[in-house]
Scaffold this motif. Structure first.
Motif, PDB file in Angstrom:
ATOM      1  N   GLU A 105      19.357  -5.350  -9.227  1.00 44.59           N
ATOM      2  CA  GLU A 105      19.266  -6.885  -8.955  1.00 44.59           C
ATOM      3  C   GLU A 105      20.433  -7.315  -7.942  1.00 44.59           C
ATOM      4  O   GLU A 105      20.271  -7.921  -6.970  1.00 44.59           O
ATOM      5  N   ASP A 106      21.448  -6.367  -7.970  1.00 47.52           N
ATOM      6  CA  ASP A 106      22.689  -6.645  -7.125  1.00 47.52           C
ATOM      7  C   ASP A 106      22.404  -6.108  -5.550  1.00 47.52           C
ATOM      8  O   ASP A 106      22.693  -6.765  -4.707  1.00 47.52           O
ATOM      9  N   ARG A 107      21.552  -4.969  -5.736  1.00 50.61           N
ATOM     10  CA  ARG A 107      21.091  -4.465  -4.367  1.00 50.61           C
ATOM     11  C   ARG A 107      20.253  -5.388  -3.518  1.00 50.61           C
ATOM     12  O   ARG A 107      20.219  -5.442  -2.514  1.00 50.61           O
ATOM     13  N   ARG A 108      19.284  -5.898  -4.409  1.00 51.57           N
ATOM     14  CA  ARG A 108      18.244  -6.899  -3.717  1.00 51.57           C
ATOM     15  C   ARG A 108      19.267  -7.904  -3.134  1.00 51.57           C
ATOM     16  O   ARG A 108      19.045  -8.406  -1.864  1.00 51.57           O
ATOM     17  N   ILE A 109      20.439  -8.590  -3.726  1.00 51.49           N
ATOM     18  CA  ILE A 109      21.205  -9.481  -3.146  1.00 51.49           C
ATOM     19  C   ILE A 109      21.694  -9.097  -1.893  1.00 51.49           C
ATOM     20  O   ILE A 109      21.895  -9.555  -0.900  1.00 51.49           O
ATOM     21  N   LEU A 110      22.574  -7.784  -1.864  1.00 51.74           N
ATOM     22  CA  LEU A 110      23.159  -7.236  -0.683  1.00 51.74           C
ATOM     23  C   LEU A 110      21.960  -7.023   0.536  1.00 51.74           C
ATOM     24  O   LEU A 110      22.570  -7.497   1.480  1.00 51.74           O
ATOM     25  N   LEU A 111      20.780  -6.634   0.304  1.00 51.16           N
ATOM     26  CA  LEU A 111      19.802  -6.447   1.464  1.00 51.16           C
ATOM     27  C   LEU A 111      19.594  -7.849   1.979  1.00 51.16           C
ATOM     28  O   LEU A 111      19.657  -8.081   3.107  1.00 51.16           O
ATOM     29  N   MET A 112      19.625  -8.907   1.264  1.00 52.21           N
ATOM     30  CA  MET A 112      19.282 -10.268   1.723  1.00 52.21           C
ATOM     31  C   MET A 112      20.545 -10.530   2.478  1.00 52.21           C
ATOM     32  O   MET A 112      20.492 -11.442   3.510  1.00 52.21           O
ATOM     33  N   ALA A 113      21.924 -10.528   2.105  1.00 50.67           N
ATOM     34  CA  ALA A 113      22.798 -10.695   2.740  1.00 50.67           C
ATOM     35  C   ALA A 113      22.925 -10.124   4.084  1.00 50.67           C
ATOM     36  O   ALA A 113      23.354 -10.531   5.120  1.00 50.67           O
ATOM     37  N   GLY A 114      22.412  -8.619   4.235  1.00 45.05           N
ATOM     38  CA  GLY A 114      22.438  -7.993   5.465  1.00 45.05           C
ATOM     39  C   GLY A 114      21.400  -8.720   6.390  1.00 45.05           C
ATOM     40  O   GLY A 114      21.772  -8.699   7.692  1.00 45.05           O
ATOM     41  N   ILE A 115      20.175  -8.943   5.802  1.00 48.62           N
ATOM     42  CA  ILE A 115      19.526  -9.701   6.655  1.00 48.62           C
ATOM     43  C   ILE A 115      19.790 -10.892   7.242  1.00 48.62           C
ATOM     44  O   ILE A 115      19.604 -11.281   8.668  1.00 48.62           O
ATOM     45  N   SER A 116      20.709 -11.931   6.156  1.00 42.95           N
ATOM     46  CA  SER A 116      21.300 -13.017   7.003  1.00 42.95           C
ATOM     47  C   SER A 116      22.017 -12.881   7.921  1.00 42.95           C
ATOM     48  O   SER A 116      22.328 -13.502   8.966  1.00 42.95           O
ATOM     49  N   ALA A 117      23.155 -11.739   7.721  1.00 48.86           N
ATOM     50  CA  ALA A 117      24.114 -11.564   8.583  1.00 48.86           C
ATOM     51  C   ALA A 117      23.619 -10.926   9.977  1.00 48.86           C
ATOM     52  O   ALA A 117      24.059 -11.567  11.097  1.00 48.86           O
ATOM     53  N   GLY A 118      22.827 -10.115  10.138  1.00 45.43           N
ATOM     54  CA  GLY A 118      21.961  -9.732  11.174  1.00 45.43           C
ATOM     55  C   GLY A 118      21.368 -10.978  11.989  1.00 45.43           C
ATOM     56  O   GLY A 118      21.891 -10.790  13.306  1.00 45.43           O
ATOM     57  N   PHE A 119      20.640 -11.633  11.552  1.00 40.48           N
ATOM     58  CA  PHE A 119      19.999 -12.908  11.819  1.00 40.48           C
ATOM     59  C   PHE A 119      21.114 -13.741  12.603  1.00 40.48           C
ATOM     60  O   PHE A 119      20.818 -14.225  13.780  1.00 40.48           O
ATOM     61  N   ALA A 120      22.059 -14.041  11.654  1.00 42.61           N
ATOM     62  CA  ALA A 120      23.090 -15.235  12.047  1.00 42.61           C
ATOM     63  C   ALA A 120      23.808 -14.642  13.327  1.00 42.61           C
ATOM     64  O   ALA A 120      23.910 -15.410  14.355  1.00 42.61           O
ATOM     65  N   SER A 121      24.249 -13.266  13.129  1.00 46.89           N
ATOM     66  CA  SER A 121      25.209 -12.946  14.417  1.00 46.89           C
ATOM     67  C   SER A 121      24.298 -12.493  15.615  1.00 46.89           C
ATOM     68  O   SER A 121      25.060 -12.847  16.889  1.00 46.89           O
ATOM     69  N   VAL A 122      23.092 -12.368  15.578  1.00 43.30           N
ATOM     70  CA  VAL A 122      22.346 -12.034  17.095  1.00 43.30           C
ATOM     71  C   VAL A 122      22.037 -13.278  17.788  1.00 43.30           C
ATOM     72  O   VAL A 122      22.059 -13.512  18.822  1.00 43.30           O
ATOM     73  N   PHE A 123      21.853 -14.445  16.836  1.00 40.40           N
ATOM     74  CA  PHE A 123      21.433 -15.673  17.472  1.00 40.40           C
ATOM     75  C   PHE A 123      22.535 -16.693  17.596  1.00 40.40           C
ATOM     76  O   PHE A 123      22.602 -17.821  18.268  1.00 40.40           O
ATOM     77  N   GLY A 124      23.808 -16.446  16.692  1.00 48.60           N
ATOM     78  CA  GLY A 124      24.561 -17.377  16.846  1.00 48.60           C
ATOM     79  C   GLY A 124      24.548 -18.503  16.049  1.00 48.60           C
ATOM     80  O   GLY A 124      24.929 -19.642  16.302  1.00 48.60           O
ATOM     81  N   THR A 125      23.800 -18.519  14.638  1.00 44.86           N
ATOM     82  CA  THR A 125      23.187 -19.682  14.079  1.00 44.86           C
ATOM     83  C   THR A 125      23.416 -19.358  12.565  1.00 44.86           C
ATOM     84  O   THR A 125      22.676 -18.941  11.971  1.00 44.86           O
ATOM     85  N   PRO A 126      24.693 -19.599  12.094  1.00 42.51           N
ATOM     86  CA  PRO A 126      25.066 -19.020  10.739  1.00 42.51           C
ATOM     87  C   PRO A 126      24.112 -19.934   9.564  1.00 42.51           C
ATOM     88  O   PRO A 126      23.844 -19.132   8.702  1.00 42.51           O
ATOM     89  N   LEU A 127      24.031 -21.104   9.679  1.00 40.41           N
ATOM     90  CA  LEU A 127      23.243 -21.749   8.650  1.00 40.41           C
ATOM     91  C   LEU A 127      21.702 -21.381   8.705  1.00 40.41           C
ATOM     92  O   LEU A 127      21.235 -21.112   7.724  1.00 40.41           O
ATOM     93  N   ALA A 128      21.342 -21.327   9.887  1.00 47.10           N
ATOM     94  CA  ALA A 128      19.722 -20.646   9.773  1.00 47.10           C
ATOM     95  C   ALA A 128      19.787 -19.107   9.427  1.00 47.10           C
ATOM     96  O   ALA A 128      18.953 -19.032   8.615  1.00 47.10           O
ATOM     97  N   GLY A 129      20.751 -18.528   9.674  1.00 45.28           N
ATOM     98  CA  GLY A 129      20.734 -17.047   9.152  1.00 45.28           C
ATOM     99  C   GLY A 129      20.691 -16.973   7.787  1.00 45.28           C
ATOM    100  O   GLY A 129      20.032 -16.086   7.252  1.00 45.28           O
TER     101      GLY A 129
END
Length: 411
Positions: free
Chosen positions: A142-166
């Motif tokens: 269950e923690d691994r699921r959350i960790l992967l989701m955080a990684g997806i959010s971090a990648g999206f936010a950083s590549v577009f400069g949109t932290p809330l959307a990420g």
């Protein structure tokens, strides 16, 4: 009673601190990877434009990418879909090789002229790097699921400069009809910090202006709905055509490296013979034009065809930046018909087409406000919601599950 409350408060504090630490760790890795990736993409684009003869080597580049994935990348070839599957059904840690493979293959695709994006690469790097903490800290499923989701959010936010959307993208992209609120804090931390890390590396994101925003009226609200409707239909067509071509190529061409090689021959020939250079790579100059001048109505369709073909035959990259281009140029083309300012409709199309194609309307509404200002929020919400509704249950991510229908038909 007081002791129970104290125990509960301690558990809450431990949870908050644990995911603060893990979220920051994920963000540092993902933000750094995105920064290096964006710098590499800028180099690849400048090099290609300065030496256009590189387009002739696109078939060779396609074969090389296909060969590398055949021999070293089969466990990670599913890309974003692998990450989504692992969140739903955790089986094994994503191999760290996903990050360098998708980094290099996407840069190669851009260097030689394939029409692909960048979001898929950043998300895959973020997810793969985040998942390595599973080994280090021996995290539960269950923690691994959350960790992967955080990684997806971090990648999206950083590549577009949109932290809330990420942050919301990591929660929303997994399934239609369900948000995993238990991951909200980790995803927000990872997205916000990753965006800052990317900025600290000296990376700057593109700035687009929606111009003077019109006041709310029947006309402007109706225009937003029309843009959303058409963006949803185009997004659905894009997703289905890309998946369809990919399946067709796999059926007809058994040897994987030949698919992007053959596709590269066709793509290079068409670009060279028709002078269609604006559709190679990210096409950022054309995207910027959508906010500054009227463009031909067919511009969005041609970018869609080039990108769908590039991804369908096996070139690596993302879909989102091309979808931004398609949406913005579609909005631009609709402006005269709807009697609205073209920069404003370009801005609505920018987010609405992505909302429908990826089935992530909430993330796209936030993106609209981060990129164009909070004043666009109401119109963007209408456009994104309509696009999400009109795109059906198809989407660019095949592993995305349907856990709740978009529709509730009256009986």
């Amino acid at each position: 009673m007081n002791r129970a409350r104290g125990t509960e408060a301690l558990r809450w504090l431990r949870h908050a601190l644990k995911w603060l630490a893990l979220g920051v760790g994920v963000a540092i890795l993902a933000g750094t990877a995105s920064a290096w990736f964006l710098l590499a993409l800028a180099w690849a684009t400048e090099t290609r434009e300065a030496h256009r003869w590189l387009l002739a080597l696109l078939p060779v580049a396609g074969f090389a990418v296909g060969w590398v994935y055949l021999h070293a990348g089969q466990p990670v070839e599913a890309g974003n879909n692998l990450l989504i599957d692992e969140v739903h059904d955790p089986r094994q840690v994503v191999p760290v090789r996903m990050a360098p493979l998708i980094f290099l293959s996407t840069v190669v695709s851009h260097l030689f002229g394939a029409s692909v994006g960048r979001e898929g690469t950043a998300v895959q790097m973020g997810g793969a790097l985040a998942d390595q903490f599973t080994h280090v800290f021996r995290l539960r499923a269950e923690d691994r699921r959350i960790l992967l989701m955080a990684g997806i959010s971090a990648g999206f936010a950083s590549v577009f400069g949109t932290p809330l959307a990420g942050a919301v993208f990591g929660l929303e992209v997994l399934a239609i009809g369900r948000l995993r609120h238990e991951a909200l804090w980790p995803c927000v931390v990872a997205a916000v910090v990753a965006d800052q890390v990317c900025t600290l590396w000296g990376v700057h994101h593109g700035v687009y202006s929606a111009g003077l925003l019109p006041a709310l009226s029947v006309g402007t609200l109706g225009a937003a709905i029309v843009v959303g409707l058409l963006c949803g239909l185009v997004g659905m067509a894009f997703a289905r055509s890309t998946h369809g071509l990919s399946a067709f190529m796999k059926q007809r061409v058994a040897y994987a490296p030949l698919r992007p090689m053959l596709g590269g021959i066709v793509l290079a020939g068409v670009i060279w013979s028709t002078d269609a250079w604006r559709y190679a790579g990210l096409s950022l100059p054309g995207l910027a034009q959508a906010f500054t001048e009227p463009l031909p109505w067919w511009d969005f369709a041609l970018k869609g065809l080039f990108t769908s073909f590039s991804l369908g035959v096996g070139f690596k990259g993302g879909e989102v930046t091309p979808l931004f281009y398609m949406g913005a140029t579609l909005g631009n083309a609709l402006a005269p018909l709807l009697h609205q300012p073209f920069p404003w409709l370009a801005a609505l199309g920018f987010v609405a087409l992505f909302a429908g194609a990826a089935n992530t309307p909430l993330a796209c509404i936030l993106m609209a406000m981060e990129v164009f200002g909070v004043g666009i929020g109401t119109h963007a919400a209408l456009a994104c919601a309509m696009s999400y509704l009109a795109s059906g249950h198809a989407g660019i991510y095949k592993a995305q599950r349907v856990e709740g229908s978009k529709y509730r038909w009256r009986r």
